[in-house]
Design a protein around this motif. Structure first.
Motif, PDB file in Angstrom:
ATOM      1  N   PHE A 161       0.871  -1.174   0.000  1.00 36.49           N
ATOM      2  CA  PHE A 161       0.000   0.000   0.000  1.00 36.49           C
ATOM      3  C   PHE A 161       0.907   1.224   0.000  1.00 36.49           C
ATOM      4  N   THR A 164       2.608   7.049   1.502  1.00 36.85           N
ATOM      5  CA  THR A 164       3.695   7.927   1.936  1.00 36.85           C
ATOM      6  C   THR A 164       4.708   8.133   0.801  1.00 36.85           C
ATOM      7  N   ARG A 201       7.687   6.032   0.027  1.00 39.92           N
ATOM      8  CA  ARG A 201       8.692   6.007   1.094  1.00 39.92           C
ATOM      9  C   ARG A 201       8.173   5.111   2.200  1.00 39.92           C
ATOM     10  N   PHE A 202       9.036   4.245   2.688  1.00 40.36           N
ATOM     11  CA  PHE A 202       8.688   3.346   3.793  1.00 40.36           C
ATOM     12  C   PHE A 202       7.495   2.450   3.435  1.00 40.36           C
ATOM     13  N   THR A 204       5.647  -0.907   3.113  1.00 39.62           N
ATOM     14  CA  THR A 204       5.745  -2.263   3.655  1.00 39.62           C
ATOM     15  C   THR A 204       5.367  -3.299   2.594  1.00 39.62           C
TER      16      THR A 204
END
Ligand SMILES: Cc1cc2nc3c(=O)[nH]c(=O)nc-3n(C[C@H](O)[C@H](O)[C@H](O)COP(=O)(O)OP(=O)(O)OC[C@H]3O[C@@H](n4cnc5c(N)ncnc54)[C@H](O)[C@@H]3O)c2cc1C
Lengths: 699, 269
Positions: A161, A164, A201-202, A204
């Motif tokens: 997903f 960010t 960014r970041f 998962t």
């Protein structure tokens, strides 16, 4: 005053740690066997594969690797991957799944939060499709993510997903996106093709995801507004998984900063689109999608932090008791040998605090999960109704709901009347009214979700540190039983991702002033006073008084100005509304903890296993409720006092209010009478409770 | 024999081996402290028997597995939430005590009664499975007594392997002293096999299997017959833990050889 209850309920201490039978009653899944099975399944994975991975040091690398990949295999084989899906999509649980997903997260994070994140992230990727996707999108992607059945030869899909974005873009503020979509090709009568650019960014699961649900904005006059789109790894263009995030927590989940530049058909817009005057209008903008996603997915995250607090109890007790064994200074049978550190009052009482916070958080988190299980079908029904009635557009909806709110308030009032006194016909009419029920549940959900995400993770992280400290130096080593330091640091991520604390406080500062919520809050206070009379040992009285104080303070803040003449209650005035939201969370968690205790007391006798130790459990959990209620009342009182007085230079300006506030605060303070005695008794139980010989997972 | 086997597995609960087991004097004789409240697991030897039974049923068409459990109903229900996810079976519940202080003769009678009551059970196809031992009772005679009461004369103890041969006969490996096996052949059902560990790992949980089993498990629990077995006529003079104190040590980063060497040294005293 609350000091008479210990005589009423006998002095029996809890003899064993609470087992499944007790939890099933407290968290209301004693009748749901499919849920109990998922719990067992998740537990076997957590205390097997997951614990071995952690014990073998798999958390010491940032990269996703084959070893960590065992997790995914485990999720698939043990049925956990398909928990999210409906039977027609290949799942095996029908109906809403918020509670079962929360319980799954609880079990996994009992051992490792990253493993829980890894399992939840696939669902997070699917959630936009699940909540807002077209029926075709739902069926396609949900079925693809179900593990192949025996004999089936197909790839299992996993998702990520992506909301960010790299700095300076999307973080806490999700409104302005840099991710873009343009029309790449659009032939007459054909489906338009979109060029989608998204840098994340970041993100998962990115190390292995086959598809990404990405939030993007229009960069083309032929597309209106924003949307979430589905991007697949084989779409033409760049699907670069990007640099691995050098995170220090949740290392059993994969995180990286992907670069995606892909050409996809417009049918990948989640929720579909309509074309008007040559412009593609997505049916759902990204804000709508993420709102309905996050309000569900944040609940399991909240539960994760509480699971970790509860998981710390057994290893800490074992450490405390065995601390001095083997040395020359203590021989078998001596108190020093048998009790170890548990001879010391502080060691026991701090553990009681950790335990109480874990119970309150779990109670609040599971209550939120159950609420969403009730809310889901009502929300879908509401969506259908609005379409049928042709009420589209947010303004038209707001207008209509303004009307319905009156009936909702009426329903809430009727519901709290004794059945014999209420206008039954009207009550039944309102109970069957979807829109009324939608508003009532929504007003609760809009508070409970941010409250549990905020309080369980934020206060949970602080209490997890307490748990670590109870193990001394061992606590901060890699081989500390129960992986306490890992759980402590992990809690910081739980407080951050899916919206950090500021986001939750911001939401609460608006939703907690909703009149429908406040109407229920007032009735909850009445209920708690009634509980306090019947069950004085629970701390319900202290809690009810603190809730009253909070309510009074809200009214004060809303009507009053500071010494400079500026309004106090304003959504941008974080110094006021944020701590005030915190105060509410303490109260809500404590309330739910008491309600769970009452449930155990009521239903416990029906189960012979629970019945055999019920008195001890009820006494202990009641004492924990009291400990927590006193703490919550204290926190709320402190915050309210700071807000009432802290913005005034001259108290004469609030003279009359001062008198009222002082009286209410005093009432809340004195209702703590006896609270410490209950803490003493809880501590005594902790020093005597039987624990297993060893932890049931590797260290 | 027509069709596959009808495999009846006798198995019940024991306290989770990680728990502290402290004998106490209860109102009706010796008991374990807080036994009802301690988490329970499927008796490991019975577990091996169940997994072997399920595997056999999978490989021999038209076979069926029953699990006959004598134990407190509420505890059995809890156990089913994990065991019923592992393999398919039909449950028969006898609601009674499952502690270590019951008389095997009474237990065997109750189990045989339960088996006699199974509708549709074909005795000519019956393989009676159970553990050769138990983690709590360990009388070592229960399965033989059940078999005798059911009139099954072919009995095999400490079984580790069962092979169905091309002619339908069974080849069995039973543990005997010195790490050796006694190899026997048996023409076929009915027979009783009291299993040692067998060769199969514990199957992973699978909630989908569980949901299927639940359709019969819950009704079975609901209609469980009371089976008030005890130890009538037996009086216990005393119950105590073995003298050697249990010491659980968790070691990491030690090679198998080193662990073995330490154990040998310890044994030598
Ligand atoms: C391991 C990991 C996994 C993640 N997984 C995903 C994922 O799968 N998908 C995804 O889309 N994202 C993911 N995230 C991103 C995560 O959701 C964001 O980190 C989070 O939302 C915060 O954004 P930020 O880091 O940019 O913080 P910032 O926006 O920089 O905020 C920093 C702090 O500033 C303050 N602040 C900022 N704005 C405000 C405001 N308006 N009002 C008050 N205070 C404010 C708050 O204290 C806040 O905590 C993940 C993050 C991590 C670390």
């Amino acid at each position: 005053m609350d000091s008479s209850s210990s005589e009423n309920r006998g002095t029996e201490l809890m003899s064993t740690l609470p087992g499944d039978d007790v939890r099933q009653i407290m968290w209301r899944f004693a009748e749901r066997y499919e849920v109990q099975m998922v719990v067992q399944s998740a537990r076997s994975l957590a205390r097997g594969v997951v614990a071995r991975l952690v014990a073998e040091g798999a958390r010491n690398t940032h990269e996703w690797n084959d070893k960590k990949g065992q997790l995914l295999k485990g999720f698939d084989e043990l049925g956990l991957t398909s928990v999210f899906m409906d039977p027609e999509e290949g799942g095996f649980i029908a109906g809403p799944k918020n509670l079962v997903l929360a319980l799954m997260a609880f079990e996994l994070s009992w051992v490792d939060g990253g493993a829980a994140t890894c399992s939840l992230a696939s669902n997070l990727a699917l959630s936009p499709i699940h909540e807002k996707g077209t029926p075709e999108q739902r069926l396609t992607y949900m079925s693809r993510c179900v593990p192949p059945l025996p004999g089936e030869d197909r790839k299992i899909w996993r998702g990520a997903f992506a909301l960010t974005e790299p700095l300076p873009y999307v973080g806490v503020d999700t409104g302005i996106l840099s991710g873009r979509m343009r029309v790449a090709e659009w032939e007459e009568g054909q489906e338009p093709l979109l060029q989608v650019e998204k840098r994340g960014r970041f993100i998962t699961n990115m190390g292995f995801a086959n598809f990404v649900t990405a939030a993007v904005d229009s960069d083309d006059p032929r597309i209106k507004g924003s949307a979430m789109v589905i991007l697949e790894e084989d779409d033409p263009g760049v699907f670069d998984r990007g640099a691995t995030t050098l995170k220090l927590v949740h290392q059993l989940s994969s995180t990286s900063d992907p670069i995606l530049s892909l050409k996809v058909p417009a049918s990948r817009i989640i929720g579909g689109y309509t074309i008007k005057d040559g412009v593609i209008i997505p049916n759902c903008n990204h804000g709508d999608v993420i709102e309905s996603v996050f309000r569900r997915t944040r609940v399991p995250v909240a539960v994760m932090s509480s699971a970790k607090l509860l998981s710390a109890i057994e290893p800490v007790i074992r450490y405390q008791r065995t601390r001095f064994r083997g040395g020359s200074a203590s021989s078998a049978g001596s108190p020093r040998y048998d009790l170890g550190l548990q001879q010391k009052e502080d060691a026991l009482q701090r553990l009681v605090d950790v335990w109480a916070a874990g119970e309150a958080g779990a109670a609040l988190g599971f209550a939120a999960a159950r609420l969403f299980d009730e809310f889901d079908p009502i929300e879908r029904e509401k969506d259908k109704l609005l379409i049928e009635r042709g009420i589209t557009g947010s303004r038209a909806q707001m207008k209509m709901f303004k009307e319905v709110e009156k009936s909702a308030l009426e329903f809430v009032a009727l519901e709290h009347q004794p059945a014999a006194e209420r206008d039954m016909a009207r009550y039944q009419e309102l109970a069957a009214d979807t829109l009324v029920q939608y508003l009532v549940k929504e007003s609760q959900a809009n508070v409970l979700c941010p409250a549990c995400k905020l309080w369980n993770t934020g206060h949970g992280a602080t209490m997890m540190r307490e748990a670590v400290s109870l193990m001394g130096g061992y606590g901060i080593t890699e081989d500390c039983p129960g992986f306490l330091t890992q759980k402590w640091t992990d809690a910081q991520l739980e407080a951050t991702y899916e919206g950090p604390e500021a986001v939750q406080r911001r939401q609460l500062s608006i939703t907690m002033t909703n009149e429908l919520f406040l109407a229920q809050f007032r009735l909850w206070i009445k209920d708690l006073y009634a509980i306090a009379t019947q069950r004085p040992g629970t701390g319900a009285n202290a809690l009810a008084n603190a809730m009253e104080l909070w309510l009074w303070t809200l009214e004060f803040l809303q009507k009053s100005k500071d010494a400079e003449g500026k309004a106090l209650y304003h959504s941008q005035r974080h110094g006021v509304v944020f701590p005030f939201a915190d105060a509410l969370c303490w109260l809500l968690a404590s309330r739910q903890q008491i309600l769970d205790l009452l449930e155990l007391e009521e239903k416990g006798p029906e189960n012979p296993v629970v019945a055999s130790g019920l008195a001890g459990f009820v006494n202990f959990f009641s004492d924990l409720c009291h400990v927590q209620a006193a703490r919550s009342a204290g926190e709320a009182g402190r915050i309210c006092a700071e807000l009432v007085y802290g913005y005034q230079r001259d108290l004469a300006a609030i003279n009359a209010d001062d008198t009222e506030f002082a009286a209410l605060r005093h009432k809340a303070d004195v209702s703590m009478a006896g609270a410490r005695l209950f803490k003493d008794r809880a501590a005594a139980a902790v020093s005597k409770v039987m624990i297993p010989e060893a932890l049931d997972y590797p260290i | 024999m027509n069709g596959g086997f009808h495999i009846v597995v006798c198995g019940s609960i024991v306290p989770d081996p990680l728990q502290t087991l402290a004998p106490i004097e209860g109102p009706t004789g010796p008991a374990l402290k807080n036994e009802l409240m301690l988490p329970a697991v499927l008796d490991p030897w019975a577990g091996h028997a169940l997994y072997e039974a399920a595997n056999l049923a999978k490989n021999v068409p038209d076979s069926k597995v029953w699990l006959v459990s004598l134990g407190p109903k509420a505890k059995l229900q809890q156990l089913m939430m994990s065991i019923a996810q592992k393999v398919s079976f039909e449950l028969v519940v006898l609601d009674g005590p499952a502690g270590g202080f019951t008389d095997p003769c009474e237990v065997a009678a109750a189990l045989a009664g339960g088996i006699n009551g199974i509708a549709g059970l074909d005795r000519s196809r019956l393989l009676l499975f159970g553990g050769c031992s138990s983690a709590s009772r360990d009388a070592g005679v229960t399965m033989q007594m059940v078999a005798e009461q059911l009139g099954i004369g072919d009995q095999f103890l400490g079984v580790d392997e069962l092979t169905i041969q091309a002619d339908g006969s069974m080849k069995l490996l039973e543990r005997i002293e010195g790490g050796q096996y006694q190899v026997s052949t048996c023409t076929g059902a009915p027979a009783m096999l009291a299993w040692a560990t067998g060769n199969l790992p514990e199957p992973p949980n699978n909630p989908q299997i569980g949901m299927m089993n639940m359709r019969t498990v819950m009704p079975a629990l609901q209609k469980a017959q009371p089976a008030p077995v005890g130890a009538a006529g037996v009086s216990y003079l005393g119950v105590e833990l073995p003298k050697q104190r249990r010491e659980t040590r968790i070691v990491k980063d030690l090679s198998v050889d080193e662990v073995a060497r330490e154990i040998v040294e310890w044994l030598k005293g």
